[in-house]
Write a protein that holds these residues in place. Structure first.
Motif, mmCIF file in Angstrom:
data_model
loop_
_atom_site.group_PDB
_atom_site.id
_atom_site.type_symbol
_atom_site.label_atom_id
_atom_site.label_comp_id
_atom_site.label_asym_id
_atom_site.label_seq_id
_atom_site.Cartn_x
_atom_site.Cartn_y
_atom_site.Cartn_z
ATOM 1 N N UNK A 1 1.513 -2.462 -23.849
ATOM 2 C CA UNK A 1 2.594 -3.366 -23.810
ATOM 3 C C UNK A 1 2.375 -4.755 -23.591
ATOM 4 N N UNK A 2 3.162 -5.700 -23.734
ATOM 5 C CA UNK A 2 2.720 -7.138 -23.051
ATOM 6 C C UNK A 2 3.010 -7.045 -21.573
ATOM 7 N N UNK A 3 2.185 -7.646 -21.011
ATOM 8 C CA UNK A 3 1.934 -7.708 -19.592
ATOM 9 C C UNK A 3 2.510 -9.248 -19.235
ATOM 10 N N UNK A 4 4.027 -9.063 -18.641
ATOM 11 C CA UNK A 4 4.423 -10.458 -18.551
ATOM 12 C C UNK A 4 4.936 -10.517 -17.180
ATOM 13 N N UNK A 5 6.408 -10.456 -16.935
ATOM 14 C CA UNK A 5 6.948 -10.389 -15.680
ATOM 15 C C UNK A 5 6.456 -9.470 -14.476
ATOM 16 N N UNK A 6 6.327 -9.653 -13.434
ATOM 17 C CA UNK A 6 6.012 -8.783 -12.211
ATOM 18 C C UNK A 6 7.116 -7.709 -12.231
ATOM 19 N N UNK A 7 6.696 -6.441 -12.121
ATOM 20 C CA UNK A 7 7.758 -5.165 -11.750
ATOM 21 C C UNK A 7 7.646 -5.206 -10.194
ATOM 22 N N UNK A 8 6.258 -5.114 -9.696
ATOM 23 C CA UNK A 8 6.401 -5.183 -8.278
ATOM 24 C C UNK A 8 5.560 -6.367 -7.884
ATOM 25 N N UNK A 9 6.138 -6.924 -6.795
ATOM 26 C CA UNK A 9 5.625 -8.073 -5.811
ATOM 27 C C UNK A 9 5.447 -7.885 -4.552
ATOM 28 N N UNK A 10 4.146 -7.900 -3.861
ATOM 29 C CA UNK A 10 4.074 -7.743 -2.437
ATOM 30 C C UNK A 10 3.968 -9.461 -1.687
ATOM 31 N N UNK A 11 4.938 -9.454 -0.883
ATOM 32 C CA UNK A 11 4.776 -10.700 -0.112
ATOM 33 C C UNK A 11 4.605 -10.755 1.185
ATOM 34 N N UNK B 1 -5.526 -1.188 15.203
ATOM 35 C CA UNK B 1 -6.131 -1.132 13.673
ATOM 36 C C UNK B 1 -4.927 -1.935 12.838
ATOM 37 N N UNK B 2 -5.567 -3.019 12.380
ATOM 38 C CA UNK B 2 -4.881 -3.834 11.173
ATOM 39 C C UNK B 2 -5.171 -3.291 10.005
ATOM 40 N N UNK B 3 -4.213 -2.508 9.252
ATOM 41 C CA UNK B 3 -4.736 -1.831 8.094
ATOM 42 C C UNK B 3 -4.420 -2.934 6.851
ATOM 43 N N UNK B 4 -3.226 -3.959 7.137
ATOM 44 C CA UNK B 4 -2.844 -4.782 5.949
ATOM 45 C C UNK B 4 -2.516 -5.921 6.834
ATOM 46 N N UNK B 5 -2.936 -7.042 6.301
ATOM 47 C CA UNK B 5 -2.920 -8.368 6.969
ATOM 48 C C UNK B 5 -2.340 -9.336 5.811
ATOM 49 N N UNK B 6 -1.119 -9.589 5.881
ATOM 50 C CA UNK B 6 -0.348 -10.587 5.192
ATOM 51 C C UNK B 6 -0.942 -10.649 3.448
ATOM 52 N N UNK B 7 -0.534 -9.476 2.895
ATOM 53 C CA UNK B 7 -1.373 -9.060 1.674
ATOM 54 C C UNK B 7 -0.173 -9.575 0.771
ATOM 55 N N UNK B 8 -0.586 -10.491 -0.400
ATOM 56 C CA UNK B 8 0.461 -10.904 -1.349
ATOM 57 C C UNK B 8 -0.206 -10.796 -2.782
ATOM 58 N N UNK C 1 -1.211 0.299 2.034
ATOM 59 C CA UNK C 1 -0.357 -0.406 1.224
ATOM 60 C C UNK C 1 0.593 0.240 0.108
ATOM 61 N N UNK C 2 -0.058 1.058 -0.722
ATOM 62 C CA UNK C 2 0.610 1.755 -1.669
ATOM 63 C C UNK C 2 1.476 2.850 -1.083
ATOM 64 N N UNK C 3 1.073 3.292 0.417
ATOM 65 C CA UNK C 3 2.181 3.984 1.024
ATOM 66 C C UNK C 3 3.408 3.690 1.435
ATOM 67 N N UNK C 4 3.332 2.085 1.892
ATOM 68 C CA UNK C 4 4.354 1.351 1.974
ATOM 69 C C UNK C 4 5.328 1.039 0.799
ATOM 70 N N UNK C 5 4.741 0.957 -0.491
ATOM 71 C CA UNK C 5 5.245 0.909 -1.775
ATOM 72 C C UNK C 5 6.050 2.152 -1.973
ATOM 73 N N UNK C 6 5.590 3.183 -1.543
ATOM 74 C CA UNK C 6 6.156 4.546 -1.838
ATOM 75 C C UNK C 6 6.933 5.161 -0.708
#
Length: 523
Positions: A8-18, A27-34, A56-61
């Motif tokens: 399918x056309x890859x256009x608009x973002x469906x997920x955005x990490x800011x 322990x810094x697992x993620x640091x300002x991930x965008x 990061x994916x566990x945060x999305x979930x």
């Protein structure tokens, strides 16, 4: 054809990490991930073990909550407080370590949390029918009524995939989904994911295998030490470029090894048999030898006796028949009613074992890294006086292994359950190798391990082989077997169906043997 063609056309973002950040203690697992994930695409996330991909994916979930930053779904802020909310938003995740209830059936695991208000008997009958249809459609057949604890690792992976498909997720997160699959099962999974993309679904794939990234994904985000260090379209990039971003250095395509000069027989297995409580043959007339200074690799589809073979060789299970000799002496299992205490005896003889399932059999998740480096050796004089451990000696030992095997984070007091899967694997291998054994039994040494760590582990094993150590290696990765093995045994249905020298390595021939074609000959 590029990965994007046909999708399918890859256009608009469906997920955005800011600006996502997450910290566990020090322990810094993620640091300002965008970064952004396009709708209807297959988006890869790669990085070394401990780079923060799974967190990061566990945060999305909804499994974790970010300390700062936000997630946008279809351009709108979307706080996800738990996994149930993620499921309601059409997000599904297959974790690297399975999220299944062992005592439940396949059907019960798939229905867990989505039973609904209907009469359960009716609901379960409908679900079983749908599950069988999905299994047949996607070649992921598994008996819905069997308990998960009775399934092989590969079958458990199929249950996780079916669970995600059954729940109809539109955003699919897969964390190292092929770590326990055969090449054929991997190809089948990829075909499914491509169909999902054509249907407009979005797939986020966490993997350490660059060949999977370039075979499947449209775009890849590269992470290192909890941050994003690069993002590229896979069609216009290369494996070398992505690997360099991942680990900050180039990867050697070949590893040096000494000449093949096997020594005396270390392990002699003759007519080994194993039956379960129902009389089913798990091992059937297995015979082979392993010599000092060689790596004998065992290949086969998961669930064909390789795991049971390692367990018997390591003293975890008693064989039903046959004989085993170690350095010319019979191993002390004859006449025993159970295997209680045998692994300790085998360790004292110089036999080390890195099991296939590191979490169930190789580690105590609640204990520190330091204590896990001692499992099975905690009563040795170097670490204890009687029943009392010497904390300084334990910490010094752990710090040494952490440095030698590049375990991250480097804190030996950290609970080992907080480490990434690859770093947990390093702890197990470090402990077993540090015991200076004469024979090492290793199951799936690089399952879920990143490309840099794979290279490190392979170098270690080849160095041990060159130093005269005998190694039995079980792996579902044919490329790993090609790189490491001096001789290859192929198993199917609990029997050895063929043997190859390293120089005769042939994927097609091995594949036929894995399917039960004895000593397959390919014209």
């Amino acid at each position: 054809m590029t990965p994007q063609q046909g999708g399918a056309p890859a256009t608009a973002p469906v997920v955005e990490f800011q600006g996502i950040s997450k910290q566990f203690g020090a322990v810094k697992a993620n640091a300002n991930v965008s970064f952004k994930v396009r709708k209807g695409s297959i988006h890869g996330i790669v990085g070394e073990n401990g780079a923060g991909k799974s967190t990061l994916m566990s945060i999305l979930y909804g499994y974790y909550q970010a300390d700062s930053g936000q997630i946008l779904l279809d351009g709108q802020p979307a706080p996800i407080r738990n996994s149930q909310e993620a499921i309601q938003r059409g997000i599904g995740m297959i974790h690297q370590h399975f999220m299944l209830v062992d005592s439940f059936t396949v059907l019960e695991n798939i229905m867990l949390g989505v039973e609904g208000a209907m009469v359960l008997d009716t609901k379960f009958k409908e679900a079983e029918k749908r599950l069988r249809e999905l299994g047949s459609q996607y070649k992921l057949e598994v008996d819905p009524n069997v308990r998960v604890e009775h399934l092989s690792v590969g079958a458990q992976q199929r249950v996780e995939i079916l669970k995600l498909i059954y729940r109809g997720a539109d955003i699919l997160i897969l964390d190292e989904p092929t770590a326990v699959l055969t090449p054929q099962e991997t190809d089948s999974l990829f075909a499914i994911l491509r169909v999902f993309r054509e249907q407009g679904k979005t797939i986020i794939l966490i993997t350490h295998k660059l060949q999977e990234i370039f075979a499947l994904t449209d775009r890849v985000t590269v992470m290192r030490a909890g941050t994003v260090v690069g993002e590229v379209d896979t069609a216009s990039s290369s494996r070398e470029a992505v690997a360099s971003l991942m680990i900050g250095r180039s990867i050697e395509s070949t590893l040096s090894r000494g000449p093949y000069q096997p020594g005396a027989v270390v392990l002699d297995v003759a007519h080994l048999g194993l039956q379960d409580a129902q009389g089913v043959k798990l091992l059937d007339d297995v015979s082979f030898q392993v010599r000092a200074g060689e790596i004998v690799a065992v290949a086969g589809v998961s669930g064909n006796g390789q795991s049971e073979l390692l367990e018997v060789l390591a003293g975890m299970r008693l064989p039903s028949s046959g004989q085993m000799q170690y350095k010319g002496q019979a191993l002390p299992y004859a006449g025993r009613r159970d295997a209680d205490g045998l692994p300790a005896v085998y360790r004292s003889l110089g036999i080390a074992h890195a099991p296939e399932d590191r979490l169930r059999e190789g580690l105590v998740k609640a204990n520190s890294v330091a204590l896990n480096t001692l499992l099975g050796h905690q009563h040795e004089p170097a670490f204890a006086s009687g029943w009392l451990l010497n904390p300084q000696a334990v910490l010094a030992h752990a710090k040494k292994l952490i440095q030698e095997f590049d375990v991250r984070p480097t804190d030996p007091t950290l609970r080992v359950g907080l480490l990434s899967g690859g770093n947990q694997q390093k702890v197990v291998l470090a402990r077993e190798i540090a015991a200076q054994p004469a024979l090492i039994l290793i199951g799936q040494p690089t399952r879920g391990v990143d490309i840099g760590s794979i290279e490190t582990i392979h170098r270690r094993l080849l160095a041990l082989r060159d130093a005269g150590i005998a190694i039995v290696l079980v792996s579902v990765e044919l490329e790993e077997i090609r790189v490491l093995a001096d001789r290859i045994l192929v198993m199917c249905g609990g029997r050895i169906t063929g043997e190859l020298a390293a120089g005769d390595f042939d994927t097609t021939r091995i594949g036929l043997m894995m399917g039960g074609v004895t000593q397959a000959i390919v014209p």
